[in-house]
Design a protein around this motif. Structure first.
Motif, PDB file in Angstrom:
ATOM      1  N   ILE A 267       0.840  -1.201   0.000  1.00  0.00           N
ATOM      2  CA  ILE A 267       0.000   0.000   0.000  1.00  0.00           C
ATOM      3  C   ILE A 267       0.874   1.250   0.000  1.00  0.00           C
ATOM      4  CG2 ILE A 267      -1.656   1.326   1.369  1.00  0.00           C
ATOM      5  CD1 ILE A 267      -2.772  -1.430   2.315  1.00  0.00           C
ATOM      6  N   ILE A 268       1.896   1.261   0.841  1.00  0.00           N
ATOM      7  CA  ILE A 268       2.815   2.405   0.886  1.00  0.00           C
ATOM      8  C   ILE A 268       3.501   2.583  -0.464  1.00  0.00           C
ATOM      9  CG2 ILE A 268       4.950   3.270   1.936  1.00  0.00           C
ATOM     10  CD1 ILE A 268       4.026   1.743   4.522  1.00  0.00           C
ATOM     11  N   ASN A 269       3.934   1.478  -1.048  1.00  0.00           N
ATOM     12  CA  ASN A 269       4.653   1.525  -2.329  1.00  0.00           C
ATOM     13  C   ASN A 269       3.776   2.011  -3.480  1.00  0.00           C
ATOM     14  OD1 ASN A 269       6.868   0.537  -1.003  1.00  0.00           O
ATOM     15  ND2 ASN A 269       6.793  -1.508  -1.903  1.00  0.00           N
ATOM     16  N   SER A 270       2.460   1.963  -3.303  1.00  0.00           N
ATOM     17  CA  SER A 270       1.567   2.419  -4.371  1.00  0.00           C
ATOM     18  C   SER A 270       1.694   3.918  -4.609  1.00  0.00           C
ATOM     19  CB  SER A 270       0.110   2.078  -4.025  1.00  0.00           C
ATOM     20  OG  SER A 270      -0.395   2.918  -2.984  1.00  0.00           O
ATOM     21  N   HIS A 271       2.212   4.647  -3.606  1.00  0.00           N
ATOM     22  CA  HIS A 271       2.380   6.091  -3.792  1.00  0.00           C
ATOM     23  C   HIS A 271       3.625   6.357  -4.640  1.00  0.00           C
ATOM     24  CE1 HIS A 271       3.066  10.340  -3.033  1.00  0.00           C
ATOM     25  NE2 HIS A 271       1.801  10.400  -2.662  1.00  0.00           N
ATOM     26  N   PRO A 272       3.498   7.128  -5.726  1.00  0.00           N
ATOM     27  CA  PRO A 272       4.628   7.347  -6.639  1.00  0.00           C
ATOM     28  C   PRO A 272       5.772   8.141  -6.034  1.00  0.00           C
ATOM     29  CG  PRO A 272       2.753   8.719  -7.253  1.00  0.00           C
ATOM     30  CD  PRO A 272       2.255   7.777  -6.215  1.00  0.00           C
ATOM     31  N   GLY A 273       5.529   8.783  -4.891  1.00  0.00           N
ATOM     32  CA  GLY A 273       6.583   9.562  -4.238  1.00  0.00           C
ATOM     33  C   GLY A 273       7.406   8.770  -3.250  1.00  0.00           C
ATOM     34  N   VAL A 274       7.089   7.489  -3.075  1.00  0.00           N
ATOM     35  CA  VAL A 274       7.875   6.635  -2.178  1.00  0.00           C
ATOM     36  C   VAL A 274       9.042   6.059  -2.969  1.00  0.00           C
ATOM     37  CG1 VAL A 274       7.879   4.526  -0.780  1.00  0.00           C
ATOM     38  CG2 VAL A 274       5.933   6.107  -0.663  1.00  0.00           C
ATOM     39  N   SER A 275      10.251   6.426  -2.563  1.00  0.00           N
ATOM     40  CA  SER A 275      11.436   5.966  -3.296  1.00  0.00           C
ATOM     41  C   SER A 275      12.135   4.802  -2.598  1.00  0.00           C
ATOM     42  CB  SER A 275      12.435   7.122  -3.475  1.00  0.00           C
ATOM     43  OG  SER A 275      12.786   7.676  -2.220  1.00  0.00           O
ATOM     44  N   HIS A 276      12.177   4.825  -1.274  1.00  0.00           N
ATOM     45  CA  HIS A 276      12.818   3.766  -0.493  1.00  0.00           C
ATOM     46  C   HIS A 276      11.833   3.285   0.571  1.00  0.00           C
ATOM     47  CE1 HIS A 276      16.149   5.985  -2.224  1.00  0.00           C
ATOM     48  NE2 HIS A 276      16.978   5.006  -1.927  1.00  0.00           N
ATOM     49  N   ASN A 277      11.781   1.981   0.763  1.00  0.00           N
ATOM     50  CA  ASN A 277      10.882   1.415   1.774  1.00  0.00           C
ATOM     51  C   ASN A 277      11.496   0.118   2.303  1.00  0.00           C
ATOM     52  OD1 ASN A 277       8.753   0.748   3.420  1.00  0.00           O
ATOM     53  ND2 ASN A 277       7.281   0.417   1.781  1.00  0.00           N
ATOM     54  N   TYR A 278      11.738   0.084   3.614  1.00  0.00           N
ATOM     55  CA  TYR A 278      12.401  -1.071   4.229  1.00  0.00           C
ATOM     56  C   TYR A 278      11.683  -1.490   5.511  1.00  0.00           C
ATOM     57  CZ  TYR A 278      16.438   0.460   1.412  1.00  0.00           C
ATOM     58  OH  TYR A 278      17.260   0.842   0.392  1.00  0.00           O
ATOM     59  N   GLU A 279      11.767  -2.772   5.811  1.00  0.00           N
ATOM     60  CA  GLU A 279      11.450  -3.247   7.150  1.00  0.00           C
ATOM     61  C   GLU A 279      12.734  -3.138   7.962  1.00  0.00           C
ATOM     62  OE1 GLU A 279       9.790  -7.164   9.612  1.00  0.00           O
ATOM     63  OE2 GLU A 279      10.417  -7.373   7.518  1.00  0.00           O
ATOM     64  N   ARG A 280      12.618  -2.575   9.181  1.00  0.00           N
ATOM     65  CA  ARG A 280      13.785  -2.449  10.050  1.00  0.00           C
ATOM     66  C   ARG A 280      13.469  -3.013  11.437  1.00  0.00           C
ATOM     67  NH1 ARG A 280      17.881   0.202   7.658  1.00  0.00           N
ATOM     68  NH2 ARG A 280      17.391   1.607   5.940  1.00  0.00           N
ATOM     69  N   ASN A 281      14.518  -3.372  12.160  1.00  0.00           N
ATOM     70  CA  ASN A 281      14.378  -4.042  13.454  1.00  0.00           C
ATOM     71  C   ASN A 281      14.099  -3.049  14.581  1.00  0.00           C
ATOM     72  OD1 ASN A 281      17.100  -3.128  12.949  1.00  0.00           O
ATOM     73  ND2 ASN A 281      17.760  -4.199  14.799  1.00  0.00           N
ATOM     74  N   ASP A 282      12.874  -2.538  14.592  1.00  0.00           N
ATOM     75  CA  ASP A 282      12.460  -1.585  15.615  1.00  0.00           C
ATOM     76  C   ASP A 282      10.957  -1.721  15.791  1.00  0.00           C
ATOM     77  OD1 ASP A 282      13.476   0.852  17.225  1.00  0.00           O
ATOM     78  OD2 ASP A 282      11.694   1.652  16.237  1.00  0.00           O
ATOM     79  N   THR A 283      10.410  -1.159  16.892  1.00  0.00           N
ATOM     80  CA  THR A 283       8.953  -1.171  17.051  1.00  0.00           C
ATOM     81  C   THR A 283       8.296  -0.395  15.910  1.00  0.00           C
ATOM     82  OG1 THR A 283       9.151   0.712  18.561  1.00  0.00           O
ATOM     83  CG2 THR A 283       8.983  -1.478  19.560  1.00  0.00           C
ATOM     84  N   PHE A 284       8.946   0.691  15.478  1.00  0.00           N
ATOM     85  CA  PHE A 284       8.572   1.311  14.202  1.00  0.00           C
ATOM     86  C   PHE A 284       9.276   0.472  13.132  1.00  0.00           C
ATOM     87  CE2 PHE A 284       7.882   4.979  17.006  1.00  0.00           C
ATOM     88  CZ  PHE A 284       6.638   5.407  16.552  1.00  0.00           C
ATOM     89  N   ASN A 285       8.528  -0.389  12.478  1.00  0.00           N
ATOM     90  CA  ASN A 285       9.172  -1.422  11.668  1.00  0.00           C
ATOM     91  C   ASN A 285       9.150  -1.206  10.162  1.00  0.00           C
ATOM     92  OD1 ASN A 285       6.400  -1.802  11.791  1.00  0.00           O
ATOM     93  ND2 ASN A 285       6.491  -4.017  12.046  1.00  0.00           N
ATOM     94  N   ILE A 286       8.390  -0.222   9.669  1.00  0.00           N
ATOM     95  CA  ILE A 286       8.462   0.141   8.244  1.00  0.00           C
ATOM     96  C   ILE A 286       8.982   1.569   8.145  1.00  0.00           C
ATOM     97  CG2 ILE A 286       7.133   0.730   6.194  1.00  0.00           C
ATOM     98  CD1 ILE A 286       5.509  -1.646   6.445  1.00  0.00           C
ATOM     99  N   TRP A 287      10.061   1.719   7.387  1.00  0.00           N
ATOM    100  CA  TRP A 287      10.695   3.027   7.200  1.00  0.00           C
ATOM    101  C   TRP A 287      10.713   3.344   5.716  1.00  0.00           C
ATOM    102  CZ3 TRP A 287      12.967   6.012  11.208  1.00  0.00           C
ATOM    103  CH2 TRP A 287      12.914   5.418  12.477  1.00  0.00           C
ATOM    104  N   PHE A 288      10.175   4.509   5.369  1.00  0.00           N
ATOM    105  CA  PHE A 288      10.150   4.883   3.956  1.00  0.00           C
ATOM    106  C   PHE A 288      10.370   6.375   3.784  1.00  0.00           C
ATOM    107  CE2 PHE A 288       5.792   5.018   5.483  1.00  0.00           C
ATOM    108  CZ  PHE A 288       5.233   6.148   4.901  1.00  0.00           C
ATOM    109  N   THR A 289      10.867   6.749   2.608  1.00  0.00           N
ATOM    110  CA  THR A 289      10.975   8.155   2.239  1.00  0.00           C
ATOM    111  C   THR A 289       9.869   8.462   1.249  1.00  0.00           C
ATOM    112  OG1 THR A 289      12.581   7.594   0.509  1.00  0.00           O
ATOM    113  CG2 THR A 289      13.460   8.309   2.627  1.00  0.00           C
TER     114      THR A 289
END
Length: 347
Positions: free
Chosen positions: A86-108
């Motif tokens: 769903i996040i990746n569907s936005h054309p302005g999202v360039s980077h999207n990663y799962e990371r080892n934190d309680t906030f687990n999805i990080w994207f620009t």
């Protein structure tokens, strides 16, 4: 990991520094690396086929183009892959990663200057669409370094950091938008690649090269360079190291961190009651052990004990934004019409 020849290593180093903005750029690169023009093109083809080189194109500066952008972190407790789609569907999202934190999805994410929703509303909408339990918007307060050049031996190698405190205001014309839209695609691997760009732009090659040179000098373009697949290049430990640094020494520490070649990105970001770490340093190492030893040494050197290393455990998206694309406005129209729901986003 694919073993690279000395010529391939030399070529990768030059390509990461930048493509010459002249009619026969690959001939010029050949002169620098002791290769023929034909050989340079052949080796680039091979490096792309082997997924060492991801793309060669201009790296445009989002802010200079009038876009509003930020790093965002979501706390997802449900289906993380579905949320990422769903996040990746936005054309302005360039980077999207799962990371080892309680906030687990990080994207620009970036939105154009004439976005109807704006950045905050877009992020809130994405949070609703993904059933995010919580989220933080971490805007850049100050940039100390940006530039991935994975050609160092030791993580401790240093380089000079250019302190660019001033941002020139630039006017982007409709012609500029057209040139940027066309040149942001992967460079054609032919002897005269800029001739192809110029033909698509409806202008002469000399004018196109002149505009690209202007974009670079004005800061609209940071570099025209190769981006690598980090893991295939041998850098398998990707650690976004975040630090809690007192504001009065944040610039001193920021530039010190940025001076290491293994630190490819370094920013000061906003903090809030949900997120206390203000300095972000992206560090690339070959192994976690190597990276963690280096971070411990950095901690001692800068006198900052409160830090975390956030590793990327999954890469959901890594793709350059297509600036001035109609996809941005189409996404907003569909979102306003309620067309985006979790069940609507297909894998």
């Amino acid at each position: 990991m694919i073993e690279l020849s000395e010529k391939e290593k030399a070529l990768i180093k030059v390509l990461q520094e930048g493509i010459p903005l002249e009619k026969r750029p690959f001939r010029k690169i050949g002169e620098e690396t002791g290769m023929t023009e034909e050989e340079v093109l052949s080796v680039i083809h091979k490096l792309k086929k082997n997924k060492i080189i991801r793309q060669i194109s201009p790296i445009y500066d989002t802010k200079s183009l009038g876009y509003d952008s930020s790093l965002v972190a979501f706390k997802i407790t449900g289906d993380i892959k579905k949320a990422a789609e769903i996040i990746n569907s936005h054309p302005g999202v360039s980077h999207n990663y799962e990371r080892n934190d309680t906030f687990n999805i990080w994207f620009t994410i970036a939105v154009p200057p004439d976005s109807k929703l704006g950045l905050e509303q877009t992020v809130s909408l994405l949070a609703d669409m993904t059933d995010a339990e919580d989220f933080v918007i971490l805007r850049t307060v100050k940039l100390y370094k940006i530039g991935v050049k994975l050609d160092f031996g030791s993580l401790k190698e240093k380089e000079e950091v250019v302190k660019n405190e001033n941002h020139r205001k630039v006017i982007i014309t409709e012609k500029d938008k057209k040139i940027i839209k066309i040149t942001q695609e992967d460079i054609p691997l032919v002897e005269n690649p800029f001739e192809i760009y110029a033909e698509k732009s409806g202008i002469k090659e000399e004018e196109l090269l002149s505009r690209l040179s202007y974009y670079r000098s004005a800061g609209i373009m940071r570099r025209f360079a190769a981006i690598l697949y980090h893991r295939k290049a041998g850098f398998k430990a990707n650690g976004m190291t975040v630090w809690k640094v007192p504001d009065d020494i944040s610039d001193e520490i920021g530039y010190k961190l940025a001076s290491y070649r293994s630190v490819t990105h370094c920013y000061k970001r906003e903090t809030n009651e949900k997120w206390k770490y203000n300095l972000f340093s992206m560090i690339h190492g070959r192994t976690r052990e190597e990276l963690e030893d280096f971070v411990r040494e950095l901690s001692e050197e800068i006198g900052v004990k409160d830090y975390k290393i956030l590793y990327s455990t999954q890469e959901f998206k890594k793709k350059r934004i297509k600036y001035f694309s109609e996809d941005f406005y189409k996404w907003e129209e569909d979102a306003e019409d309620g067309r985006y729901t979790q069940s609507d986003i297909k894998s």
